[in-house]
Design an enzyme around this catalytic site. Structure first.
Site, short mmCIF file in Angstrom:
data_model
loop_
_atom_site.label_atom_id
_atom_site.label_comp_id
_atom_site.label_asym_id
_atom_site.label_seq_id
_atom_site.Cartn_x
_atom_site.Cartn_y
_atom_site.Cartn_z
N GLY A 120 -42.81 -53.37 35.36
CA GLY A 120 -43.19 -52.67 36.60
C GLY A 120 -42.46 -53.23 37.81
N CYS A 121 -42.31 -54.53 37.85
CA CYS A 121 -41.65 -55.19 38.99
C CYS A 121 -40.16 -54.87 39.00
CB CYS A 121 -41.90 -56.69 38.95
SG CYS A 121 -43.65 -57.09 39.01
N THR A 122 -39.57 -54.76 37.81
CA THR A 122 -38.16 -54.40 37.70
C THR A 122 -37.94 -52.96 38.18
OG1 THR A 122 -37.85 -55.95 35.87
CG2 THR A 122 -36.23 -54.19 36.08
#
Length: 157
Positions: free
Chosen positions: A44-46
């Site tokens: 998700g952060c990527t």
């Protein structure tokens, strides 16, 4: 002390990628997007970082600086930035000073276990250093477009 909508965000200096600490007051005159993500190099952060990366030119055109923040160490942040080709600064907040300032540490559940972690959140600071918008409990899909729309509207006056 925490940041409140419509109020000046307290100044801070934090360790950042590129061996250059970031000081909020030095960005006065520009709008600043501060986005908190739970952990570098996770799916998700990527995706979220990639969405900011892919729209950086539009943020630049709206006089807006992007800062990504997590509790990862500076080395993890440098690796994450390099691997993903991020064209903006990542900040290491190991001591959670910025997490506390923006009140993003929340009780979370993972596999039935509770732990304290970063709630994905984004803040837009205006060119005078006041908190203009906040998004909490962010879902990644479509989020960066929403932030960009707000930054463009704020810049347009």
């Amino acid at each position: 002390m925490s940041a409140s909508l419509g109020e000046p965000v307290p100044d801070f200096t934090a360790p950042a990628t590129g061996d250059t600490p970031v000081t909020l007051s030095e960005l006065k005159g520009k709008q600043v997007v501060v986005y908190f993500y739970p952990k570098a190099s996770t799916p998700g952060c990527t995706t979220e970082g990639g969405d900011f990366r892919d729209r950086k030119a539009a943020f630049d055109a709206a006089n807006t600086v992007i800062l990504g923040i997590s509790r990862d160490g500076i080395r993890a942040q440098e690796n994450f930035k390099a691997r993903q080709g991020f064209n903006f600064t990542l900040i290491s907040d190991k001591d959670e000073a910025l997490c506390r300032l923006f009140d993003v540490i929340k009780l979370k559940k993972l596999y039935g276990k509770e732990h304290l972690g970063i709630e994905r959140s984004t803040f837009l600071i205006d060119a005078d250093g006041k908190l203009a918008h906040e998004w909490r409990g962010v879902k990644v899909k479509g989020h960066v477009e929403e932030v960009l729309d707000a930054a463009q509207a704020l810049h347009a006056g």
